[in-house]
Design a protein around this motif. Structure first.
Motif, PDB file in Angstrom:
ATOM      1  N   THR A  78       8.043  -1.026   4.916  1.00  0.00           N
ATOM      2  CA  THR A  78       8.343  -0.224   3.735  1.00  0.00           C
ATOM      3  C   THR A  78       7.536  -0.758   2.557  1.00  0.00           C
ATOM      4  N   THR A  79       6.979   0.171   1.785  1.00  0.00           N
ATOM      5  CA  THR A  79       6.142  -0.204   0.648  1.00  0.00           C
ATOM      6  C   THR A  79       6.617   0.473  -0.625  1.00  0.00           C
ATOM      7  N   ASP A  80       6.301  -0.159  -1.732  1.00  0.00           N
ATOM      8  CA  ASP A  80       6.582   0.380  -3.065  1.00  0.00           C
ATOM      9  C   ASP A  80       5.283   0.982  -3.599  1.00  0.00           C
ATOM     10  N   ILE A  81       5.311   2.273  -3.960  1.00  0.00           N
ATOM     11  CA  ILE A  81       4.092   2.949  -4.418  1.00  0.00           C
ATOM     12  C   ILE A  81       3.910   2.886  -5.924  1.00  0.00           C
ATOM     13  N   CYS A 104       3.154  11.103   0.030  1.00  0.00           N
ATOM     14  CA  CYS A 104       2.857  11.242   1.457  1.00  0.00           C
ATOM     15  C   CYS A 104       2.188  12.574   1.779  1.00  0.00           C
ATOM     16  N   LEU A 105       2.553  13.625   1.072  1.00  0.00           N
ATOM     17  CA  LEU A 105       1.905  14.911   1.303  1.00  0.00           C
ATOM     18  C   LEU A 105       0.444  14.892   0.885  1.00  0.00           C
ATOM     19  N   VAL A 157       5.449   8.096   5.920  1.00  0.00           N
ATOM     20  CA  VAL A 157       6.705   8.846   5.795  1.00  0.00           C
ATOM     21  C   VAL A 157       7.426   8.406   4.524  1.00  0.00           C
ATOM     22  N   PRO A 158       7.877   9.346   3.693  1.00  0.00           N
ATOM     23  CA  PRO A 158       8.662   8.985   2.506  1.00  0.00           C
ATOM     24  C   PRO A 158      10.081   8.604   2.901  1.00  0.00           C
ATOM     25  N   PRO A 209      10.581   5.849  -4.707  1.00  0.00           N
ATOM     26  CA  PRO A 209       9.265   5.213  -4.794  1.00  0.00           C
ATOM     27  C   PRO A 209       8.844   4.431  -3.558  1.00  0.00           C
ATOM     28  N   TYR A 210       9.501   4.681  -2.431  1.00  0.00           N
ATOM     29  CA  TYR A 210       9.218   3.876  -1.231  1.00  0.00           C
ATOM     30  C   TYR A 210       8.686   4.739  -0.088  1.00  0.00           C
ATOM     31  N   VAL A 211       7.739   4.155   0.646  1.00  0.00           N
ATOM     32  CA  VAL A 211       7.044   4.855   1.726  1.00  0.00           C
ATOM     33  C   VAL A 211       6.964   3.929   2.929  1.00  0.00           C
ATOM     34  N   ARG A 212       7.169   4.501   4.121  1.00  0.00           N
ATOM     35  CA  ARG A 212       7.184   3.715   5.357  1.00  0.00           C
ATOM     36  C   ARG A 212       5.915   3.947   6.169  1.00  0.00           C
TER      37      ARG A 212
END
Length: 401
Positions: free
Chosen positions: A334-337, A349-350, A361-362, A375-378
């Motif tokens: 998991t990341t913080d964008i 992500c789109l 994936v959001p 604000p997190y994306v996997r």
């Protein structure tokens, strides 16, 4: 006409109202986007290499020998139920009777659905850790239960997600039926510690709660160790333990899962399961029975290889400007964008495939409290190293985008 169209025959939407909030899964949407754009798919958690050749050959032998080509026994073939029981004893010291305390399912997803359909009635509350795998919410809804999320919260200082045990205690009410626990946890990669699980067990015993545990990533723990909740005092008779072959053997398409638990619990789950798929994956059951008996070096090699790929992708994501929460287990980072100037994971992500040719994936779609996950994306790292290296190279293009 859509399933939910107000003018549908019968004068009401066709889709059961319990499922009205659930559309196409995010995994299907993002995988379709990957195909459409030719992007590297780090969204959905499936490996891009197949499992052990010996296991695949065992499935071929089963087909050729006519084993499993017709309906297997409803609870699963005896060989697999015996192997599951031996696995639980070998790795965790937990003894289960293969005849009365093991049930084979169509993957862990069916096991989760069958468990909740069997154990939850309308009005019951089910506590689940959020962000949660999307089938949890749908299964709770189909059972008529009410989901009560307890949020795992990111700690930037430690680079991990943590469970607030006080918040968990406060979530329990007189209507709480069970706790749905996922450790190692998808999507955050959190592995609950022995002390945390001991507290969960104590809470279940004190409040007379059932537990359903999703442990499909049990062999993918890089930091710490996996401890089944069923092994804690008072929990064997109140815990439905779920796992599957997909993640442990890189054979996600086979959909062979299982349930272990006390006879009364397994009987209840089987009562629901028999009206879902009844049986499935006959020849694959024979192969998985052999897979579970693979030597320790197979399991350690799987873990070590994925740890190296975790570190490769985590390092690349940091260099690309993401805030990174290093997972203690699973397939996912998991990341913080926000360090990249973005705040909405869905929009990010789109646009990502078109910007740099990578799909993620959001995580906000796995929250009831969507702003907490916005604000997190996997990203998934269960891919070949060359694929991850190329993804990292592309992600570095965000800096100059």
């Amino acid at each position: 006409m859509t399933a939910g169209h107000a003018g549908a025959p019968g004068g009401r939407p066709l889709l059961n109202r319990r499922l009205a909030e659930f559309g196409t899964t995010i995994f299907a949407q993002m995988s379709a986007l990957a195909v459409e754009t030719g992007a590297i798919n780090l969204g959905q958690g499936f490996p891009d290499t197949d499992g052990p050749e010996a296991v695949r050959e065992a499935a071929v032998r089963a087909v050729r020998d006519g084993r499993g080509n017709q309906y297997p026994p409803g609870p699963g073939i005896p060989e697999l139920r015996q192997s599951v029981a031996e696995h639980q004893l070998r790795f965790y010291g937990l003894r289960y009777d293969p005849d009365t305390e093991v049930l084979v399912t169509a993957g862990a997803t069916e096991a989760i659905a069958a468990s909740l359909l069997a154990l939850v009635e309308p009005g019951d509350e089910v506590i689940a850790l959020e962000p949660y795998y999307d089938s949890y919410a749908a299964s709770i809804a189909m059972a008529g239960g009410t989901r009560v999320p307890v949020t795992l919260r990111p700690d930037a200082a430690s680079g991990t997600y943590r469970l607030d045990l006080d918040e968990l205690r406060d979530a329990v009410t007189e209507r709480t039926r069970l706790i749905l626990l996922n450790t190692p946890h998808n999507p955050t990669g959190t592995v609950l510690t022995r002390d945390e699980l001991a507290t969960v067990a104590q809470l279940c015993v004190e409040r007379d709660l059932l537990a359903v545990t999703d442990e499909v990533y049990e062999h993918l723990v890089f930091d710490g160790a996996h401890h089944p909740l069923a092994g804690f005092p008072g929990m064997r008779e109140r815990t439905v333990t779920i796992s599957s072959s997909g993640k442990s053997f890189s054979l996600t398409g086979w959909k062979v899962g299982w349930v272990t638990g006390a006879p009364e619990l397994v009987t209840a789950v089987r009562s629901a399961k028999q009206y879902l798929t009844y049986v499935s994956a006959g020849p694959f059951q024979y192969a998985v029975a052999e897979a579970l008996a693979l030597p320790d070096d197979y399991y350690s090699g799987l873990r070590d290889g994925l740890r190296a790929r975790r570190d490769l992708l985590a390092g690349g994501l940091r260099e690309a400007g993401f805030g990174v929460f290093a997972p203690a287990g699973t397939y996912f980072i998991t990341t913080d964008i926000r360090p990249l100037g973005a705040t909405d994971g869905i929009d990010f992500c789109l646009s990502l495939p078109g910007r740099v040719g990578v799909v993620a994936v959001p995580t906000q779609v796995f929250y009831d409290h969507e702003p907490a996950g916005a604000p997190y994306v996997r990203f998934a790292f269960c891919k070949r190293e060359d694929v991850l290296e190329e993804a990292v190279r592309r992600l570095h293009g965000l800096a100059g985008d």
